[in-house]
Design an enzyme around this catalytic site. Structure first.
Site, mmCIF file in Angstrom:
data_model
loop_
_atom_site.group_PDB
_atom_site.id
_atom_site.type_symbol
_atom_site.label_atom_id
_atom_site.label_comp_id
_atom_site.label_asym_id
_atom_site.label_seq_id
_atom_site.Cartn_x
_atom_site.Cartn_y
_atom_site.Cartn_z
ATOM 1 N N SER A 310 -35.438 -0.616 -22.671
ATOM 2 C CA SER A 310 -35.200 -0.036 -22.532
ATOM 3 C C SER A 310 -34.468 1.136 -21.737
ATOM 4 C CB SER A 310 -36.722 0.896 -22.812
ATOM 5 O OG SER A 310 -37.225 0.652 -23.736
ATOM 6 N N ARG A 399 -38.163 6.927 -26.853
ATOM 7 C CA ARG A 399 -38.060 7.626 -25.753
ATOM 8 C C ARG A 399 -37.073 8.800 -25.468
ATOM 9 N NH1 ARG A 399 -39.303 5.467 -21.139
ATOM 10 N NH2 ARG A 399 -39.670 4.026 -21.661
ATOM 11 N N CYS A 549 -62.957 8.111 -10.036
ATOM 12 C CA CYS A 549 -63.423 7.150 -8.161
ATOM 13 C C CYS A 549 -62.580 5.686 -8.575
ATOM 14 C CB CYS A 549 -64.524 7.051 -9.087
ATOM 15 S SG CYS A 549 -66.038 8.389 -8.803
#
Length: 722
Positions: A310, A399, A549
């Site tokens: 990629s 993409r 958190c």
């Protein structure tokens, strides 16, 4: 600021003439510059809307014209404008992104849809333009080089499996036989269904590891008159294909994936080369050819597939890999295979940071035209040399097709206040009380270094003083007030020595793990920009902290190698603000992020809207709207049962809360139905009606909708108060 002011800070008694006024608050001295480069904003004094700042300054500051062209720009109102048809977009066709956000997030009573943030805004027009631009680039290269075949791409659905995205790609790509690629059984089922409405010549490329069920399903697709190709990833798969195809009486079309020697060195090149995860080595390819030939099925071998990796950074690497693959293709022809298609895989990159660099995982040094020209040339040269018929060229560009069409919008809910005190707030006698002898010595050494204008030594003793005070605090010999005063002195000293004020943390209504997982997992950086107020000078350096958190739930790396992002003050939100709210957008994230996102801290997926360009007064129409996952949805995904949970809590309220039980139960019910993200204090509690995309802001609308849709009493707990 100069060193005399620094001396003034550490000992007001030795302040030189003229500095008394500064200590008293006179701002006639130059203000500190919060951003390092000449193109970056400086802090604005007075009104936040700076008269010497324009939309063009923001476009340069955030590099919008580089990574965003031709789909994104800044309009005269200081808002992000979407150009749905790329460079062919006319001025009246531009879509003001802030107006879309306002339409989607406003309450229903105000004419909006009442959706909660975070929000994904999809622009199918951009998706269509990307497909057409890719097709046009290959057609231009084929014509220019007199290539004697055609280009026929496929979309790898793993990049974004959303139903409407895939259906749009099939619809938009139908005129030029654009197909789909699947890498698993669910993806294959998805692709089969969608391609029933596509071009009958469109390819259905079956990649990934396969078992008997996968191969049977692919062969069934061929029986359904879908142009299916089974690509062999492992040697063992060839025997399964031969045996099952004979049992089902289906003549398969077979491809094989070759492991090339060519690979690139970046992160995305890890799946390529001889040690890559997928594909067959030279000897394994020869073995497959022999087995097919022995079974009388060598004519079924028609496609060669490979993948360099990629985000291929340069056309030089691209041509090297495609040229190697073309040699393998020509050898397969020589060995008797009925070769017709060369599938160059993925790798067509996009420029995330606008640098157009060939040495970065965030950028590429070419455009669509250069990419297509390099591919066509590399194949043509080898085939002409071997006197082989030019094959159909297929690519699996995911993409590059879907990244631009999707924008993630999220809201800044608050920002940490500046912590550096003013010079006249430093109380040296108070700080000196209770310091150890070593700490006192550090202070006097710090003062002497300031008198000598010695920044380096000044920093050394300031840091040492701070550390000694921390140790005293841990031992219990220094109070919290004194430690805080030392911290303030240190921060002010660092600012005056030459460092800028530290970046402020903006709390954003988002889970990075859910909506931007690639940032957390592989350090992928996406462009992040305020979508409005871009005609104002940003006065703050900020980093973004999400709601989770988790200490990893922050964004502190941005395009251009920056560790902070220029942002605006939240208070007031004049200019382009919307009811005092501040919106940021993450761009180029249409690939992979939705599929990879998890439910860390049980934050679910964002709301999603689809927006088309229209000839109406606002230049857009919202054609589809879906609320994000509710608290109940994400709990159910983790094997909890919200209805049983609600009943438990309702009975608990009745047992312990008496007359307040009904109100408490109502509140708990709403919490199950709302999204897990924060809601501004001014917004009402909105609920989706049975997944239909209808929204209600009051109980009257709500109950009327229940009657209209005929929901049973047993179902109503999920949609209204119990």
């Amino acid at each position: 600021m100069g060193m005399p002011a620094l001396v003034c800070c550490v000992d007001a008694a030795v302040a030189p003439p003229g500095y008394a006024a500064f200590i008293a608050g006179d701002s006639s001295l130059a203000a500190a510059v919060p951003f390092p480069s000449s193109t970056t904003a400086t802090a604005a004094s007075g009104d936040s809307i700076s008269t010497d700042w324009s939309s063009a300054h923001s476009a340069a500051l955030y590099r919008i014209d580089s990574w965003g062209a031709p789909y994104f720009a800044v309009n005269d109102s200081g808002n992000i404008a979407v150009r749905p048809y790329g460079s062919s977009t006319l001025a009246h066709q531009e879509i003001d992104l802030l107006k879309v956000v306002k339409k989607v997030s406003d309450l229903k009573s105000a004419g909006g849809l009442g959706l909660q943030f975070p929000l994904i805004v999809r622009f199918p027009d951009v998706l269509k333009n990307r497909l057409e631009s890719l097709q046009s680039a290959f057609e231009l290269a084929i014509q220019a080089q007199r290539y004697e075949s055609h280009y026929q791409g496929v979309y790898p659905v793993k990049c974004n499996q959303d139903r409407f995205v895939v259906e749009d790609i099939v619809k938009f790509g139908s005129p030029f036989r654009f197909g789909l690629e699947a890498g698993s059984k669910p993806e294959l089922l998805l692709a089969m269904n969608c391609l029933c409405k596509g071009n009958p010549e469109a390819l259905l490329v079956c990649n990934g590891f396969k078992d008997a069920e996968y191969i049977s399903l692919a062969l069934l697709a061929r029986k359904l008159a879908l142009n299916t190709v089974i690509v062999l990833e492992q040697v063992e798969e060839v025997k399964l294909v031969i045996d099952i195809s004979k049992k089902l009486s289906v003549r398969p079309v077979i491809g094989l994936r070759a492991k090339l020697r060519t690979k690139h060195s970046g992160h995305f090149g890890s799946t390529s080369g001889e040690k890559g995860k997928f594909g067959l080595t030279t000897n394994q390819i020869l073995r497959v050819v022999k087995e097919l030939d022995g079974s009388g099925m060598l004519d079924c071998l028609q496609l060669l597939h490979f993948h360099i990796g990629s985000q291929i950074p340069s056309t030089a690497l691209l041509q090297d890999g495609v040229g190697e693959a073309a040699q393998i293709y020509s050898e397969l022809v020589r060995l008797g295979a009925n070769m017709k298609v060369i599938d160059i895989g993925g790798g067509l990159g996009i420029d995330y940071d606008g640098s157009k660099s060939g040495n970065s995982d965030l950028s590429v040094s070419y455009g669509l035209e250069e990419y297509a020209s390099a591919v066509v040339n590399a194949i043509r040269v080898v085939c002409d040399r071997k006197s082989i018929k030019h094959p159909i060229i297929c690519s699996e560009s995911g993409r590059a097709i879907v990244s631009h069409h999707s924008i993630l919008i999220f809201e800044a809910m608050g920002a940490a206040a500046p912590t550096t005190p003013a010079m006249n707030q430093i109380n040296i006698p108070f700080i000196m009380e209770g310091l150890s002898e070593d700490a006192v010595a550090d202070y006097w050494n710090l003062r002497d270094a300031a008198m000598r204008h010695d920044n380096e030594t000044c920093f050394f003793y300031a840091d040492q003083l701070k550390q000694r005070c921390v140790e005293q605090f841990k031992e219990g010999t220094l109070g919290m007030e004194q430690l805080g005063a030392v911290d303030g002195l240190f921060d002010l000293l660092m600012k005056m020595i030459g460092g800028s004020e530290s970046a402020r943390t903006y709390l954003v209504n988002l889970s990075i793990f859910t909506s931007i997982p690639d940032f957390w997992s592989i350090g992928q950086i996406f462009p992040i920009v305020p979508i409005h107020r871009l005609d104002e000078r940003p006065a703050v350096k900020g980093v973004l902290s999400d709601l989770t958190c988790d200490s990893d739930g922050k964004i502190d790396k941005f395009i251009g190698g920056e560790t902070s992002l220029p942002l605006h003050e939240l208070d007031g939100c004049s200019g382009g603000g919307v009811n005092g709210r501040y919106y940021l957008g993450m761009f180029l994230g249409g690939a992979y992020q939705e599929a990879l996102g998890g439910v860390h801290n049980l934050f679910g997926g964002p709301s999603v809207v689809t927006v088309l360009q229209s000839d109406g007064p606002q230049s857009f129409a919202v054609t589809r709207a879906m609320p994000g996952s509710s608290c109940g949805d994400v709990l159910r995904a983790m094997q909890h049962e919200p209805k049983l949970m609600f009943n438990t809590l309702k009975h608990r309220a009745e047992e312990f809360c008496g007359f307040d039980a009904a109100a408490l139960s109502d509140s708990v019910a709403r919490s199950f139905h709302n999204m897990p993200y924060l809601e501004p204090a001014s917004s009402c509690s909105l609920t989706a009606m049975n997944g239909s995309g209808s929204y209600y802001c009051n109980e009257e609308d709500y109950n009327a909708a229940l009657v209209e849709c005929g929901a049973s009493e047993d179902e109503q707990w999920s949609y209204c108060v119990a």
